[in-house]
Design a protein around this motif. Structure first.
Motif, mmCIF file in Angstrom:
data_model
loop_
_atom_site.group_PDB
_atom_site.id
_atom_site.type_symbol
_atom_site.label_atom_id
_atom_site.label_comp_id
_atom_site.label_asym_id
_atom_site.label_seq_id
_atom_site.Cartn_x
_atom_site.Cartn_y
_atom_site.Cartn_z
ATOM 1 N N GLU A 164 41.555 -58.814 82.761
ATOM 2 C CA GLU A 164 40.797 -59.948 83.429
ATOM 3 C C GLU A 164 40.776 -61.662 83.165
ATOM 4 N N GLU A 165 40.608 -61.888 84.153
ATOM 5 C CA GLU A 165 40.827 -63.353 84.329
ATOM 6 C C GLU A 165 39.627 -63.761 83.687
ATOM 7 N N ILE A 166 39.842 -64.846 82.715
ATOM 8 C CA ILE A 166 38.876 -66.062 82.274
ATOM 9 C C ILE A 166 38.790 -67.157 83.215
ATOM 10 N N SER A 167 37.906 -67.230 83.937
ATOM 11 C CA SER A 167 37.718 -67.943 85.100
ATOM 12 C C SER A 167 37.305 -69.751 84.976
ATOM 13 N N SER A 168 37.402 -69.976 83.131
ATOM 14 C CA SER A 168 37.536 -71.361 83.182
ATOM 15 C C SER A 168 38.667 -71.508 82.462
ATOM 16 N N MET A 169 39.739 -70.542 82.565
ATOM 17 C CA MET A 169 41.239 -70.268 81.972
ATOM 18 C C MET A 169 42.183 -69.706 82.907
ATOM 19 N N PRO A 170 42.058 -70.542 83.753
ATOM 20 C CA PRO A 170 43.254 -69.910 84.077
ATOM 21 C C PRO A 170 44.209 -69.126 84.082
ATOM 22 N N GLY A 171 45.019 -67.841 84.112
ATOM 23 C CA GLY A 171 46.200 -67.520 83.753
ATOM 24 C C GLY A 171 45.887 -66.761 82.057
ATOM 25 N N VAL A 172 44.919 -66.105 81.670
ATOM 26 C CA VAL A 172 44.363 -66.112 80.317
ATOM 27 C C VAL A 172 43.498 -65.756 80.983
ATOM 28 N N TYR A 173 43.494 -64.353 80.306
ATOM 29 C CA TYR A 173 43.099 -62.546 80.193
ATOM 30 C C TYR A 173 41.956 -61.976 79.268
ATOM 31 N N HIS A 174 41.693 -61.292 79.241
ATOM 32 C CA HIS A 174 40.578 -60.444 78.138
ATOM 33 C C HIS A 174 41.466 -59.258 78.651
ATOM 34 N N TYR A 175 41.772 -58.544 77.448
ATOM 35 C CA TYR A 175 42.465 -57.519 77.504
ATOM 36 C C TYR A 175 42.053 -56.170 76.699
ATOM 37 N N TYR A 228 35.563 -80.065 73.650
ATOM 38 C CA TYR A 228 36.677 -78.932 73.808
ATOM 39 C C TYR A 228 36.974 -77.794 73.600
ATOM 40 N N TYR A 229 36.027 -77.050 72.883
ATOM 41 C CA TYR A 229 35.776 -75.353 73.025
ATOM 42 C C TYR A 229 35.372 -74.580 74.030
ATOM 43 N N GLY A 230 34.652 -75.402 75.138
ATOM 44 C CA GLY A 230 33.603 -75.409 75.973
ATOM 45 C C GLY A 230 34.207 -73.736 76.460
ATOM 46 N N PRO A 231 35.608 -73.857 77.186
ATOM 47 C CA PRO A 231 35.893 -72.747 77.755
ATOM 48 C C PRO A 231 36.343 -71.426 76.698
ATOM 49 N N PHE A 232 36.446 -71.518 75.553
ATOM 50 C CA PHE A 232 36.581 -70.686 74.480
ATOM 51 C C PHE A 232 35.212 -69.383 74.313
ATOM 52 N N SER A 283 41.140 -74.536 73.894
ATOM 53 C CA SER A 283 41.042 -73.911 75.058
ATOM 54 C C SER A 283 40.483 -75.389 76.466
ATOM 55 N N GLY A 284 39.853 -76.262 75.755
ATOM 56 C CA GLY A 284 39.286 -77.314 76.635
ATOM 57 C C GLY A 284 40.537 -78.109 76.762
ATOM 58 N N GLU A 285 41.853 -78.426 76.625
ATOM 59 C CA GLU A 285 43.135 -78.898 76.410
ATOM 60 C C GLU A 285 43.313 -78.293 77.668
ATOM 61 N N TYR A 286 43.475 -76.720 77.414
ATOM 62 C CA TYR A 286 44.534 -75.987 78.029
ATOM 63 C C TYR A 286 44.023 -76.010 79.635
ATOM 64 N N ALA A 287 42.571 -76.157 79.633
ATOM 65 C CA ALA A 287 41.877 -76.333 80.495
ATOM 66 C C ALA A 287 42.528 -77.199 81.582
ATOM 67 N N MET A 288 41.891 -78.269 81.203
ATOM 68 C CA MET A 288 42.003 -79.982 81.887
ATOM 69 C C MET A 288 43.396 -79.596 82.405
ATOM 70 N N VAL A 289 44.482 -79.343 81.787
ATOM 71 C CA VAL A 289 45.366 -79.410 82.588
ATOM 72 C C VAL A 289 45.938 -78.825 83.640
ATOM 73 N N ASP A 345 53.933 -78.428 62.467
ATOM 74 C CA ASP A 345 55.174 -77.521 62.216
ATOM 75 C C ASP A 345 55.330 -76.111 63.458
ATOM 76 N N ILE A 346 54.020 -76.087 64.054
ATOM 77 C CA ILE A 346 53.158 -74.563 64.712
ATOM 78 C C ILE A 346 52.660 -75.252 65.492
ATOM 79 N N VAL A 347 52.043 -74.589 67.144
ATOM 80 C CA VAL A 347 51.621 -75.034 68.063
ATOM 81 C C VAL A 347 50.719 -73.369 68.444
ATOM 82 N N MET A 348 49.554 -73.114 68.043
ATOM 83 C CA MET A 348 49.046 -72.466 68.682
ATOM 84 C C MET A 348 48.556 -72.858 70.343
ATOM 85 N N THR A 349 49.037 -72.360 71.064
ATOM 86 C CA THR A 349 48.488 -72.998 72.255
ATOM 87 C C THR A 349 48.644 -72.015 74.019
#
Length: 326
Positions: A46-57, A201-205, A275-281, A309-313
């Motif tokens: 199920e796609e998360i409406s505020s995060m296009p391309g991200v889903y619940h599985y 910036y955590y709103g969509p999460f 999530s908010g950074e992702y959603a804006m883009v 060193d690492i990016v969680m995205t």
């Protein structure tokens, strides 16, 4: 003009290969952690409406997503569990057969070499949406630590490679390290959300994790966005308590904080591109306002340049594909 003496910086920009030779910062698919939201039920994608391309599985649909992640060469995922049942103490967070624990077992069975990280918090599991125990409207610090340690141990038992506590209770790393060691998991590292701001910036999460607080906010335990030196104090405490990685969250508006932490400490630094950074883009790209590929890769590169060193995205899959095209 021949008498002028000035530096010709453009000499090192004359061609693509020359620019590549002198490039100071690189971005690789091996740098990424990909967040995944797992839910109870069957046949759910199920796609998360505020995060296009991200889903619940649901677990029976999780395999196809994990297979794609592995095929793209992304080395790690982090699980956020969303249970059907919630209560005042978040008991599903530390249930041996909770949704996160089952997702960990599934992932490690299907892809043993995939690095599986468990988000360790209570907010998705409590009926009030806060990250600890509540009494008379107050989030209790010390009383929450035992539940967080129990959650971490149950996740380690399920096979988590890394425990990532995100609750921001004082002493949470010490409590979890003690709990893991007592349970025989002294070799399981802790990736601490030690520098975590109370951010818009955590709103969509919160939609994705169903974790919006039912009263108040999280400003008494997450950090004030105005503070820089406090980040160093928070990081120092977690390192002293046994943290093996340090997460800075959010990332894009806190690149200066990533640099501060990098300059002061030598453990691996993780930037959480939230999530908010992702959603804006995504919103801008869907409307055709920006070049999504260029913007995403530039944004992720900026986090590496700042010292991560690492990016969680949530961009990890797209970014991995784009990097292969280069």
């Amino acid at each position: 003009m021949n008498e002028l003496n000035f530096n010709r910086h453009r000499r090192l920009r004359g061609s693509a290969n020359l620019r590549s030779m002198v490039r100071e910062t690189s971005l690789h698919k091996e740098d990424f952690i990909y967040p995944l939201f797992v839910v109870e039920g069957e046949n759910i994608k199920e796609e998360i409406s505020s995060m296009p391309g991200v889903y619940h599985y649901s677990l029976d649909r999780l395999g196809e997503e994990l297979d794609e992640v592995v095929s793209l060469g992304i080395p790690s995922v982090i699980f956020f569990g969303v249970p059907n049942e919630k209560d005042a103490v978040g008991s599903q967070a530390y249930h041996d057969h909770g949704i996160t624990q089952e997702a960990i077992r599934f992932a490690k069975d299907r892809h043993p070499d995939l690095v599986v990280i468990a988000d360790t918090c209570l907010c998705q599991y409590t009926d009030h949406g806060h990250c600890g125990v509540i009494e008379n409207g107050v989030i209790l610090n010390d009383e929450s630590l035992d539940l967080l340690a129990r959650t971490a141990v149950s996740q380690a038992k399920a096979g988590a490679d890394i425990i990532a506590p995100s609750n921001m209770m004082d002493g949470f790393v010490a409590a979890i390290r003690f709990g893991l060691d007592q349970a025989g998991f002294e070799n399981v590292p802790i990736m601490s959300y030690g520098v975590k701001y109370a951010s818009a910036y955590y709103g969509p999460f919160r939609e994705a994790a169903h974790s919006t607080p039912q009263f108040g906010d999280r400003k008494t335990y997450q950090m004030d966005p105005a503070n820089r030196l406090e980040a160093l104090r928070e990081a120092a405490s977690d390192i002293e308590e046994g943290a093996d990685f340090m997460i800075v969250k959010p990332a894009l508006s806190y690149l200066d904080i990533i640099r501060e932490v990098r300059d002061n400490y030598d453990l691996p630094i993780v930037a959480y591109n939230v999530s908010g950074e992702y959603a804006m883009v995504k919103a801008a790209a869907i409307n055709g306002w920006v070049d999504e590929k260029r913007m995403v890769l530039e944004t992720l590169l900026s986090m590496k340049r700042a010292g991560a060193d690492i990016v969680m995205t949530y961009h990890a899959k797209d970014a991995a594909r784009w990097l292969e095209e280069k």
